[in-house]
Scaffold this motif. Structure first.
Motif: not given
Lengths: 259, 132
Positions: A40, A42, A59-61, A96
């Motif tokens: 992931d 972004y 984003h924390g994934m 994140r």
């Protein structure tokens, strides 16, 4: 945005972008975790059409994904995690992971970021030995720095002719000696118990202190019993030892050497 | 879960539940059931109810369940192949939010109704007070 077209070219057109939220693009690129799931990544885009910096973020994934099978819940694991980030100049904010980069450098930055995410995502595969070896390192650090006033001596032999009965650290002076053992597994527990029994039989004047990595879950029931019968004092974890060592040594009459 | 003072060897094994939701992308959530054996084997995830996290897998299948609300279930086939036990995923049309997935989950794991009502009350219907 021009830099997105240039990024596509650098990926040899093997990348697309999906708008996940306004000004947040998901990078769909052939970058995968070991188990085949896509990484992931972004891009957080500022509002201006040709931004000076772009944030590449997960984003924390990554930590969310990792938490399925692995928790970064000990100081050792935190240290490993922080080391991975700092060695690769990746930052972290409330879970994140991110890097800020100029548009011209976005392609290598994405590749580097993907590598870091893959490393963090694979933390569960770190050998238990590597995590456990940090226990002795951290114990040694605490003894030699925080307990330096008690004159610790590493790898001490109370009986000179028995180099198989080695004490991890001796603290204190001649009239009050403490033999400290760090124990992370059954094998070390047995060695420590054996050594303490031998010293007792030879009427060595000492008190034994055992610092466990994890008494409850690190030892079998029989080894828990053996070490408990042999030792004078046990700390069930390093955290417990750090918190209570000084007060214990004071109660035992060890006098810190003023430096 | 095993409490302090209990030895793992005396405990028959335990189940635990986890619930995660991404703050930035709330549609990306996961509610799961784990089994913790007491015989030294690793814990396994038996069931995982997930939101849309839109990841491609290695084969690039465009209609992969990850783009929809989906459920992962542990299978013997996956375990035997050395994969994550719950690696297989199927699209699920029985929930479309974390709250709905929670209700689906408590039924799927066969949680007793009184425990489900106590710990996971339905939030999709308002409580007007006069319903007691």
């Amino acid at each position: 945005m021009q830099f997105l077209e240039e990024l596509k070219a650098e990926f040899n057109r093997r990348v697309t972008f999906r708008e996940r939220r306004p000004h947040v693009l998901q990078v769909v690129a052939p970058l995968f975790h070991e188990d085949g799931d896509m990484i992931d990544i972004y891009l957080d885009l500022p509002k201006e059409p040709e931004p000076k910096t772009i944030r590449i973020s997960d984003h924390g994934m990554t930590l969310m994904r990792l938490s399925y099978s692995y928790d970064i819940d000990t100081p050792t694991k935190q240290r490993i995690f922080r080391r991975i980030l700092s060695e690769n100049e990746v930052l972290e904010d409330r879970g994140r992971l991110y890097v800020d980069t100029e548009p011209a450098e976005i392609y290598p930055a994405i590749l580097r970021f993907a590598q870091v995410i893959a490393k963090v995502g694979s933390m569960q595969a770190f050998k238990r030995e590597m995590v456990q070896s940090l226990f002795y390192e951290e114990l040694g650090e605490f003894v030699e720095i925080s307990l330096s006033a008690y004159s610790p001596i590493k790898s001490y032999l109370p009986i000179e002719t028995r180099d198989d009965l080695e004490v991890d650290w001796k603290l204190g002076s001649k009239d009050r000696e403490v033999f400290l053992f760090g124990v992370k597994d059954n094998s070390k527990a047995r060695l420590a118990a054996l050594a303490c029994r031998e010293f007792q039989m030879k009427q060595v004047d000492f008190k034994s202190v055992i610092v466990h990595e994890d008494f409850e879950n690190g030892l079998s029931r029989k080894d828990q019993t053996r070490i408990t019968a042999a030792a004078d004092k046990q700390f069930t974890s390093l955290a417990n030892f750090r918190e209570n060592a000084e007060s214990y040594f004071r109660r035992e009459g060890l006098t810190p050497v003023v430096q | 879960m095993i409490t302090a003072g209990e030895n793992q060897a005396e405990h028959p094994g335990a189940f635990s539940m986890f619930l995660r939701q991404n703050e930035d992308f709330p549609e990306n959530f996961s509610i799961g059931l784990k089994y913790h054996p007491n015989d030294g084997r690793s814990e396994i995830i038996l069931l995982r109810c997930n939101g849309k996290h839109g990841m491609f897998n290695k084969t690039g299948v465009p209609d992969h369940p990850h783009f929809d609300f989906h459920v992962h279930r542990a299978t013997e086939v996956a375990l035997a192949a050395g994969l994550r036990a719950e690696s297989r995923a199927e699209k699920c049309e029985e929930f479309a939010s974390l709250e709905e997935a929670l209700q689906y989950f408590v039924v799927a794991i066969n949680l007793e109704q009184k425990d489900a009502n106590k710990h996971f009350p339905k939030s999709t219907q308002a409580d007007f007070g006069f319903m007691q």
